[in-house]
Design an enzyme around this catalytic site. Structure first.
Site, PDB file in Angstrom:
ATOM      1  N   LYS A  19       0.905  -1.324   0.011  1.00  0.00           N
ATOM      2  CA  LYS A  19       0.013   0.020  -0.039  1.00  0.00           C
ATOM      3  C   LYS A  19       0.854   1.236   0.158  1.00  0.00           C
ATOM      4  CE  LYS A  19      -2.875   1.020   3.664  1.00  0.00           C
ATOM      5  NZ  LYS A  19      -2.765   2.362   4.147  1.00  0.00           N
ATOM      6  N   ARG A  24       3.001   5.923  -3.253  1.00  0.00           N
ATOM      7  CA  ARG A  24       4.042   6.826  -3.605  1.00  0.00           C
ATOM      8  C   ARG A  24       4.489   6.702  -5.142  1.00  0.00           C
ATOM      9  NH1 ARG A  24       4.202   5.457   1.703  1.00  0.00           N
ATOM     10  NH2 ARG A  24       5.482   6.837   3.197  1.00  0.00           N
ATOM     11  N   GLY A  93      -4.736   8.349   5.154  1.00  0.00           N
ATOM     12  CA  GLY A  93      -3.903   8.980   5.931  1.00  0.00           C
ATOM     13  C   GLY A  93      -2.631   9.425   5.153  1.00  0.00           C
ATOM     14  N   ARG A 121      -8.316  12.288  12.660  1.00  0.00           N
ATOM     15  CA  ARG A 121      -7.039  11.922  12.940  1.00  0.00           C
ATOM     16  C   ARG A 121      -5.932  13.220  13.120  1.00  0.00           C
ATOM     17  NH1 ARG A 121      -5.340   6.883   9.248  1.00  0.00           N
ATOM     18  NH2 ARG A 121      -3.533   7.063  10.690  1.00  0.00           N
ATOM     19  N   SER A 168       7.200   8.588  12.380  1.00  0.00           N
ATOM     20  CA  SER A 168       6.102   8.408  11.559  1.00  0.00           C
ATOM     21  C   SER A 168       6.558   8.828  10.007  1.00  0.00           C
ATOM     22  CB  SER A 168       4.999   9.382  11.735  1.00  0.00           C
ATOM     23  OG  SER A 168       4.069  10.006  10.451  1.00  0.00           O
ATOM     24  N   ASP A 316       1.609  -1.556  11.909  1.00  0.00           N
ATOM     25  CA  ASP A 316       0.447  -1.962  11.516  1.00  0.00           C
ATOM     26  C   ASP A 316       0.212  -3.335  11.501  1.00  0.00           C
ATOM     27  OD1 ASP A 316      -0.122   0.575  10.237  1.00  0.00           O
ATOM     28  OD2 ASP A 316       0.741   0.237   8.256  1.00  0.00           O
ATOM     29  N   LYS A 343      -4.667   5.655  14.926  1.00  0.00           N
ATOM     30  CA  LYS A 343      -4.829   4.971  13.536  1.00  0.00           C
ATOM     31  C   LYS A 343      -6.044   5.212  13.052  1.00  0.00           C
ATOM     32  CE  LYS A 343      -0.412   4.059  13.035  1.00  0.00           C
ATOM     33  NZ  LYS A 343       0.560   4.758  11.929  1.00  0.00           N
ATOM     34  N   ARG A 347      -6.608   1.714  17.896  1.00  0.00           N
ATOM     35  CA  ARG A 347      -6.657   0.368  17.881  1.00  0.00           C
ATOM     36  C   ARG A 347      -6.211  -0.473  19.261  1.00  0.00           C
ATOM     37  NH1 ARG A 347      -3.518   0.248  12.025  1.00  0.00           N
ATOM     38  NH2 ARG A 347      -5.162   0.405  10.892  1.00  0.00           N
ATOM     39  N   ARG A 389      -7.731  -3.070   9.397  1.00  0.00           N
ATOM     40  CA  ARG A 389      -6.648  -4.082   9.905  1.00  0.00           C
ATOM     41  C   ARG A 389      -7.267  -4.665  11.134  1.00  0.00           C
ATOM     42  NH1 ARG A 389      -2.919  -3.871   6.536  1.00  0.00           N
ATOM     43  NH2 ARG A 389      -1.835  -1.958   5.742  1.00  0.00           N
TER      44      ARG A 389
HETATM   45  C1  S3P Z   1       2.192   4.612   6.319  1.00  0.00           C
HETATM   46  C2  S3P Z   1       3.063   5.078   7.491  1.00  0.00           C
HETATM   47  C3  S3P Z   1       2.511   4.595   8.800  1.00  0.00           C
HETATM   48  C4  S3P Z   1       1.378   3.371   8.453  1.00  0.00           C
HETATM   49  C5  S3P Z   1       0.515   3.838   7.317  1.00  0.00           C
HETATM   50  C6  S3P Z   1       1.313   3.857   6.231  1.00  0.00           C
HETATM   51  C7  S3P Z   1       2.981   5.375   5.032  1.00  0.00           C
HETATM   52  O1  S3P Z   1       1.868   5.646   9.439  1.00  0.00           O
HETATM   53  O2  S3P Z   1       0.858   3.099   9.824  1.00  0.00           O
HETATM   54  O3  S3P Z   1      -0.459   2.607   7.426  1.00  0.00           O
HETATM   55  O4  S3P Z   1       2.676   4.796   3.953  1.00  0.00           O
HETATM   56  O5  S3P Z   1       3.781   6.132   5.038  1.00  0.00           O
HETATM   57  P1  S3P Z   1       2.603   6.820  10.308  1.00  0.00           P
HETATM   58  O6  S3P Z   1       3.404   7.557   9.475  1.00  0.00           O
HETATM   59  O7  S3P Z   1       1.464   7.803  10.657  1.00  0.00           O
HETATM   60  O8  S3P Z   1       3.262   5.871  11.289  1.00  0.00           O
END
Ligand code: S3P
Length: 430
Positions: A19, A24, A93, A121, A168, A316, A343, A347, A389
């Site tokens: 994902k 990206r 997100g 969020r 993050s 995750d 999240k 969770r 999830r």
């Molecule tokens: C992600 C980063 C993580 C992850 C999310 C995908 C990403 O979140 O939990 O499912 O693709 O950069 P955080 O950056 O908030 O930790």
């Protein structure tokens, strides 16, 4: 969705594309010059939200879902057009936070929103560093959440050195992407290293980016070039098969072509620590991301402690690791994982509530949970809270629990893994 206890899961499976990397590939492909061909693209609702947003900013994107193939006709770093409507990221997100960094460097203004979960969020974690770069970005309701209003300030963004309070990848990526449009180098230092797909992919596309320990530094980019991108299988999706294979007696599963980037492979390390029969075979590289086949076989597991630097590498996977812990002998402690509370759902609260319903002795802590493993789980009614999830983790728990389990809102798994339930059922013997 109603699931029964399964006898054993056996066979081979290829999980959908990663994902994080799929998102990206579309975003950076849009900003690159030339045509980006993406294979094994994840057709999850989140990644389709990213495609939709970039199409509304004038990017020609062709998606052939039957072949998981996407073609992005990039228009360069300054080629995006102002969208007519507010951008809708749905539940994603990653789309919201990464796109925020890009939009700060444009010449036009944008509004971004999403579903009920995304609107709760925290967005100050990207607003704060981006504003420090000189960006004009605000929470429209003043509550630190979406909808966001961004007035692009192309030519006026400063490079900064940002010490992120959270590990993050979404925060790191938002700042680095804004840094492509900055007046000088931009660096982000994290408390622990989070997934580094942004750094690896930007580098592959020609950005001047340097990674040292937990600091990534990017220099403003004159341009990015297009590349062919093959997306590895998502280790976060593989996690459900890893767990099912390890906790359902008699199971033996080979999961093919999974991304094993070391910033994502925490689950493999924890499985080994729990005494799992797990083998990593046929390691190879696709583009800059390594992949491998993962073989798992049922066996006895023991409880462990999960905390510290490994947390971002399995964030995750913690819901499904918590399910695994219920089948392990002894106590499992999950700590340093307060991020779980922000999240797609809280969770920690949702896992503890649902595991308790299945008869597990589990206690929530501020930054994790404590699970007493080794007692049989009983089926029951589980509320996914529309968190993909959570739904998939309890599908695994259901296959290992006595009796019947009903998962409410199970269809939310489409966010990251359309077809997960039929893939799981396809391996059930007898
Ligand atoms: C992600 C980063 C993580 C992850 C999310 C995908 C990403 O979140 O939990 O499912 O693709 O950069 P955080 O950056 O908030 O930790």
């Amino acid at each position: 969705m109603i699931l029964q206890k399964a006898k054993a899961l056996k066979g081979e499976i290829t999980v959908p594309g990663d994902k994080s990397i799929s998102h990206r590939a579309v975003m950076f492909g849009a900003l690159a010059e030339g045509t980006t061909e993406i294979t094994h693209f994840l057709q999850g609702a989140d990644c389709l939200s990213t495609i939709r947003c970039f199409r509304s900013m004038g990017i020609d994107i062709e998606n052939i879902p039957e072949h998981n193939r996407v073609t992005v006709r990039g228009r360069g770093l300054d080629g995006l057009k102002q969208p007519v409507d507010i951008l809708d990221v749905g539940n994603s997100g990653t789309t919201l936070r990464l796109m925020s960094g890009i939009l700060c460097g444009q010449t036009f203004s944008t509004r971004i929103t999403g579903d009920d979960s995304i609107k709760k969020r925290p967005m100050n974690r990207v607003i704060t560093p981006l504003a420090r770069m000189g960006a004009d970005i605000e929470s429209m309701e003043g509550n630190g959440c979406a909808p966001l209003l961004i007035q692009g300030r192309k030519g006026a963004l400063n490079g900064i050195s940002y010490q992120s309070p959270v590990a993050s990848a979404q925060v790191k990526s938002a700042v680095l992407l804004a840094g492509l449009y900055g007046n000088g180098p931009t660096s982000v230092t994290e408390p622990y290293l989070s997934r580094n797909h942004t750094e690896l992919m930007l580098k592959m596309l020609g950005a001047d980016i340097e990674i040292k320990d937990t600091t990534a530094t990017v220099n403003p980019a004159p341009k990015l070039h297009a590349e062919k991108i093959t997306v590895p299988g998502d280790i976060s999706s593989a996690a459900y098969f890893i767990a099912a294979g390890l906790i359902i007696p008699g199971s033996e599963i080979l999961i093919k072509n999974v991304g094993i980037n070391p910033t994502r492979d925490g689950i493999l390390k924890i499985c080994r620590r729990m005494g799992a029969d797990i083998k990593i075979e046929n390691v190879r590289n696709t583009d800059s991301e390594a992949t491998a086949d993962i073989y798992v076989r049922y066996g006895e597991l023991k409880g462990t402690e999960i905390g510290g630097a490994i947390i971002p590498a399995l964030i995750d996977e913690l819901p499904v690791l918590a399910v695994m812990a219920c089948f392990a002998k002894g106590k499992t402690v999950i700590k340093d994982a307060a991020e779980l509370r922000v999240k797609e759902s809280d969770r920690i609260a949702v896992m503890v509530r649902n595991l308790s319903r299945m008869g597990v002795k589990v206690t929530a802590t501020e930054d994790g949970m404590i699970i007493e493993g080794g007692n049989p789980l009983k089926g029951g009614v589980i509320d996914s809270n529309l968190d993909h999830r959570i739904a998939m983790s309890f599908a695994v728990a259901a296959l290992a629990a006595e009796g019947e389990t009903e998962i409410l809102g199970a269809e939310c798994a489409d966010i990251s893994y359309p077809g997960v339930y039929s893939d799981l059922k396809g391996l059930i013997q007898g």
